[in-house]
Design a protein around this motif. Structure first.
Motif, short mmCIF file in Angstrom:
data_model
loop_
_atom_site.label_atom_id
_atom_site.label_comp_id
_atom_site.label_asym_id
_atom_site.label_seq_id
_atom_site.Cartn_x
_atom_site.Cartn_y
_atom_site.Cartn_z
N LYS A 87 -59.03 92.64 52.36
CA LYS A 87 -59.77 93.25 53.63
C LYS A 87 -58.59 93.77 54.36
O LYS A 87 -57.47 92.96 54.64
CB LYS A 87 -60.50 92.20 54.56
N ASP A 104 -61.88 97.55 56.31
CA ASP A 104 -62.54 98.07 55.04
C ASP A 104 -62.29 96.88 54.06
O ASP A 104 -61.05 96.20 54.21
CB ASP A 104 -61.59 99.05 54.52
N SER A 105 -63.21 96.46 53.19
CA SER A 105 -63.07 95.17 52.58
C SER A 105 -63.78 95.61 51.40
O SER A 105 -64.51 96.36 51.01
CB SER A 105 -63.83 93.90 53.06
N TYR A 106 -63.33 94.85 50.33
CA TYR A 106 -63.65 95.09 48.77
C TYR A 106 -63.64 93.68 48.09
O TYR A 106 -62.58 92.87 48.08
CB TYR A 106 -62.75 95.91 47.98
N ASP A 107 -64.92 93.37 47.63
CA ASP A 107 -65.09 91.99 46.99
C ASP A 107 -65.59 92.08 45.43
O ASP A 107 -66.48 92.79 45.27
CB ASP A 107 -66.22 91.33 47.90
N HIS A 113 -68.71 96.67 39.01
CA HIS A 113 -67.94 96.75 40.11
C HIS A 113 -67.98 96.20 41.22
O HIS A 113 -68.83 95.29 41.26
CB HIS A 113 -68.14 98.60 40.61
N SER A 115 -67.98 95.15 45.64
CA SER A 115 -68.72 95.56 46.78
C SER A 115 -67.82 95.98 47.78
O SER A 115 -67.34 95.14 48.27
CB SER A 115 -69.52 94.51 47.12
N PRO A 116 -67.80 97.57 47.94
CA PRO A 116 -66.87 97.80 49.43
C PRO A 116 -67.84 97.51 50.45
O PRO A 116 -69.13 97.66 50.63
CB PRO A 116 -66.66 99.14 49.12
N ASP A 199 -72.56 102.38 54.44
CA ASP A 199 -71.73 101.68 53.35
C ASP A 199 -72.69 102.14 52.16
O ASP A 199 -73.85 102.45 52.33
CB ASP A 199 -71.61 100.17 53.52
#
Length: 237
Positions: A87, A104-107, A113, A115-116, A199
């Protein structure tokens, strides 16, 4: 042993409001984690406390989930793909009344893939407190009424472009409650533009990515701002 790296990095030295970023990175056999916020936010004690608490909460969850998933993979006899979460907060604008941040985060927790996601945050300097950007408006219905025609038209233009004119695959114009709102400024003195981020999956497929539309502050939008905040806004154009 867990390896923790805390670093200061220069980003965009030409821009004083975004000159430095405070970063924490963690990498173990179970998970990877990264969290960053600008030094401008770190200089505000109350905001720094919230950001550090947010970082600790998310990291603790990432660690728990990673440990559990790796154990389950080992017991089930299949390869473990390390979980990861990052994040990053950036300065949108720094006006006399507001410090506005975008996140902005990415999990990634396995699967095809990750999850942004996008996030918005405003620090009200006068009140000394953190706000959701949507909270500066009198109500979501009032704000949505003020932006809907312009926002939906601009979004549709971008959807048509990304889908190469194929209208059959386009999502309907999403409601404001599903969007991330950012408060911006062209001059650093007053909020005169609004960013609206849809998103992935909100306004289109995952492959289409996020849709971001920026609107100038109009008289209609200004009218939807709560009276105590209107002095921090300006009509543009």
């Amino acid at each position: 042993m867990r390896k923790v790296m805390i670093a200061l990095a220069l980003v965009g030295a030409a821009s004083p409001v975004a000159a430095q970023v405070v970063t924490r990175e963690v990498k173990t056999a179970d998970y990877e984690f990264s969290y960053a916020y600008p030094a401008a936010a770190g200089r505000i004690a109350g905001l720094k406390a919230w950001l550090d608490a947010d970082r600790s909460r998310i990291q603790a969850k990432a660690a728990r989930d990673g440990v559990a998933a790796r154990r389950e993979a080992r017991q089930s006899g299949y390869p473990y793909h390390r979980y990861s979460f990052d994040k990053t907060w950036k300065v949108v604008t720094d006006t006399p009344r507001f410090l506005s941040l975008s996140g902005d985060s990415y999990d990634f927790t396995g699967g095809a893939h990750g999850s942004p996601a996008s996030h918005g945050l405003v620090w009200d300097k006068a009140a000394g407190r953190r706000l959701d950007p949507k909270a500066v408006f009198t109500s979501l219905p009032a704000f949505q009424t003020a932006i809907r025609i312009d926002y939906c038209a601009r979004l549709k233009t971008e959807q048509v472009k990304r889908n190469q004119g194929d209208l059959s695959s386009m999502n309907a114009c999403p409601p404001l409650k599903d969007l991330t709102v950012l408060l911006g400024s062209t001059n650093g003195r007053a909020i005169d533009r609004i960013g609206l981020i849809a998103d992935p999956y909100v306004a289109g497929s995952y492959a289409e990515g996020a849709y971001e539309v920026t609107l100038p502050v109009t008289r209609a939008i200004l009218g939807a701002v709560k009276p105590q905040y209107r002095g921090a806004f300006a009509v543009r154009g």
